[in-house]
Scaffold this motif. Structure first.
Motif, mmCIF file in Angstrom:
data_model
loop_
_atom_site.group_PDB
_atom_site.id
_atom_site.type_symbol
_atom_site.label_atom_id
_atom_site.label_comp_id
_atom_site.label_asym_id
_atom_site.label_seq_id
_atom_site.Cartn_x
_atom_site.Cartn_y
_atom_site.Cartn_z
ATOM 1 N N LYS A 154 -120.485 65.821 -24.625
ATOM 2 C CA LYS A 154 -119.923 66.025 -25.965
ATOM 3 C C LYS A 154 -120.051 64.749 -26.779
ATOM 4 O O LYS A 154 -120.191 63.650 -26.231
ATOM 5 C CB LYS A 154 -118.447 66.427 -25.879
ATOM 6 N N SER B 179 -117.724 63.077 -29.834
ATOM 7 C CA SER B 179 -116.473 63.182 -30.589
ATOM 8 C C SER B 179 -116.377 62.038 -31.583
ATOM 9 O O SER B 179 -116.771 60.911 -31.270
ATOM 10 C CB SER B 179 -115.260 63.139 -29.651
ATOM 11 N N ARG C 264 -116.016 67.385 -33.089
ATOM 12 C CA ARG C 264 -116.464 67.436 -31.689
ATOM 13 C C ARG C 264 -117.658 68.376 -31.604
ATOM 14 O O ARG C 264 -117.557 69.541 -31.987
ATOM 15 C CB ARG C 264 -115.334 67.912 -30.784
ATOM 16 N N GLY D 34 -114.777 61.817 -13.686
ATOM 17 C CA GLY D 34 -115.337 63.126 -14.005
ATOM 18 C C GLY D 34 -116.573 63.328 -13.156
ATOM 19 O O GLY D 34 -116.516 63.265 -11.937
ATOM 20 N N GLY E 180 -110.057 61.180 -17.484
ATOM 21 C CA GLY E 180 -111.282 61.930 -17.249
ATOM 22 C C GLY E 180 -110.987 63.366 -16.854
ATOM 23 O O GLY E 180 -109.825 63.766 -16.676
ATOM 24 N N GLY E 181 -112.041 64.153 -16.691
ATOM 25 C CA GLY E 181 -111.869 65.586 -16.449
ATOM 26 C C GLY E 181 -111.072 65.922 -15.218
ATOM 27 O O GLY E 181 -110.259 66.859 -15.221
ATOM 28 N N GLY F 192 -105.554 62.586 -22.556
ATOM 29 C CA GLY F 192 -106.521 63.612 -22.181
ATOM 30 C C GLY F 192 -107.939 63.220 -22.528
ATOM 31 O O GLY F 192 -108.341 62.062 -22.394
ATOM 32 N N ASP F 193 -108.710 64.198 -23.027
ATOM 33 C CA ASP F 193 -110.120 63.922 -23.318
ATOM 34 C C ASP F 193 -110.323 63.199 -24.647
ATOM 35 O O ASP F 193 -111.459 62.971 -25.057
ATOM 36 C CB ASP F 193 -110.936 65.214 -23.279
ATOM 37 N N ARG F 194 -109.216 62.805 -25.302
ATOM 38 C CA ARG F 194 -109.333 62.002 -26.520
ATOM 39 C C ARG F 194 -109.110 60.515 -26.275
ATOM 40 O O ARG F 194 -109.122 59.714 -27.214
ATOM 41 C CB ARG F 194 -108.343 62.495 -27.581
#
Length: 434
Positions: A99, A101, A116, A247, A375-376, A408-410
């Motif tokens: 991705k 972002s 995103r 991840g 990470g994920g 989180g993923d931000r």
């Protein structure tokens, strides 16, 4: 008595200007001249002259203060001043394998717009950069609300004076880009990025020069993630922190003594390349440790559990795994672990044992106060944190606190925002001459 030279007078004025701006940026609301005098130690004539000049340039917003309760105000209310957080913007750009972002934030670091866009690990470098450019365009599309007295931009450099008032949109004053891989010292080229094709050949400064009115700073994604956690996440007020970005790859962002640790070549924290005794030869481009604890390794461990004699052929986890597509296997593990599924719990136990064995030498050397899981894979939540804490306890002299990322993923893109904000403070604000 010797006359003060022009240079020294300019230096004093710059220092005084910085004191006023710092006080107003730190304030929760508008401040009166008297409050600024108390905060800065400057005289009334000095504060009045500085606030008048900074207001004319667009860095401050002036308004009439409300009368104080219980006191009569025979004249007009005292003037108040507030830092104009919309005088310009900072950009955080996160270019990853899956991705891109982008976040546009005001000059206090408050996010104002997000974008995103999906990409894939095989996306060519030029196409990945096109996606990043499109994401920047997205967040800047409605950025005209903030205004400043001129944009002060001259071929990539932001000047201290912003000129006479006009109606141009507020400018981008600083931008930072996060990337996987090893980012070298200035000019901040990517030295190693096996996850992204031809990424080590990109000239980011040249790419950004076409559309950004400010220099672009490039930094490793894990380094920026730990900056974000210290600024607005679970690591606030912590001075020795390790952020594990886990991840498909594994990297660590490290803050020691309050400063990001980058290493001689910018490769500090590349813990994914650590050897793991007994691990098979990793796939091309992957380190031994990360290939043993990443999403693919988790899928392999689950598959091994399903193949055990006597394993259930119709468990909720098996059904979830059968229905999951790429990228959905870790959430399936997380859901099943929260439900107490024994297979999911055994897999997480094995994962944490491997991860603890791999990272404990780094933690013994750094002796951090806090380890943040991001990470994920951190989406597994407390089902991951408890067994990892237990696995580390027997390997470290002083086990650190262990927390899940609050962002989180931000985390990475917000780290880029705060890195850009620091650069705005160190460049633009430092040369403003009222």
């Amino acid at each position: 008595m010797a006359k003060p030279v022009a240079g020294s007078m300019a230096a004093v004025r710059r220092i005084n200007t910085s004191l006023v701006l710092d006080a107003l940026r730190a304030a929760r609301g508008p401040m009166r001249v008297s409050a600024l005098m108390d905060r800065t130690g400057l005289s009334r004539p000095t504060v009045e002259a500085l606030t008048e000049a900074l207001t004319a340039q667009g860095w401050l917003v002036e308004s009439e203060g409300a009368p104080q309760p219980g006191r009569r105000s025979p004249g007009r209310p005292a003037r108040t001043y507030e830092f104009n957080a919309h005088a310009g913007w900072v950009l955080g750009i996160d270019v990853g394998a899956h991705k891109v972002s982008v976040c546009r934030a005001d000059l206090r670091g408050t996010p104002r717009a997000w974008a995103r866009h999906p990409v894939s690990p095989s996306t060519p470098a030029d196409e990945r950069l096109d996606v990043a450019r499109a994401a920047v365009d997205d967040v800047m599309a409605d950025a005209g609300a903030g205004r400043i007295a001129g944009n002060g931009v001259d071929n990539g450099a932001v000047s201290g004076r912003v000129g006479a008032p006009d109606a141009r949109p507020a400018p981008i004053l600083a931008a930072s880009l996060a990337t996987p891989g090893v980012v070298g010292p200035p000019p901040h080229r990517v030295l190693l990025a096996p996850a992204l094709p031809d990424w080590d050949e990109v000239d980011f400064a040249l790419w950004a020069r076409d559309f950004l009115p400010c220099p672009l700073h490039v930094e490793n994604d894990a380094n920026l993630a730990v900056i974000a956690e210290q600024a607005v996440g679970v690591a606030r007020d912590r001075q020795d922190v390790v952020f594990l970005l886990l991840g498909q790859r594994l990297g660590a962002g490290i803050i020691t003594g309050g400063h990001v640790l980058r290493g001689h070549n910018g490769a500090a924290g590349e813990i994914g390349y650590a050897p793991l005794p007994g691990s098979p030869h990793p796939p091309a481009g992957f380190g031994p440790l990360e290939s043993s604890v990443n999403a693919d390794a988790i899928v392999e461990m689950v598959t091994e559990e399903f193949a055990r004699p006597g394993a259930s052929t119709d468990s909720p986890l098996r059904r979830r795994f059968s229905a999951a597509s790429d990228g959905e296997h870790v959430p399936a593990i997380a859901t099943s672990a929260k439900e107490g599924d024994p297979v999911a719990l055994r897999v997480l136990y094995r994962l944490c044992q491997r991860l603890a064995e791999g990272i404990s030498p780094m933690l013994l050397v750094l002796n951090p106060d806090l380890v943040v899981l991001g990470g994920g894979i951190s989406g597994v939540g407390d089902a991951l944190r408890a067994p990892l804490r237990s696995a580390l306890a027997g390997r470290l002299l002083f086990p650190p606190d262990l927390e899940l990322s609050a962002l989180g993923d931000r985390a990475v893109v917000l780290g880029a925002v705060h890195d850009a904000l620091t650069r705005f403070e160190d460049t633009t604000l430092s040369v403003i001459s009222a």
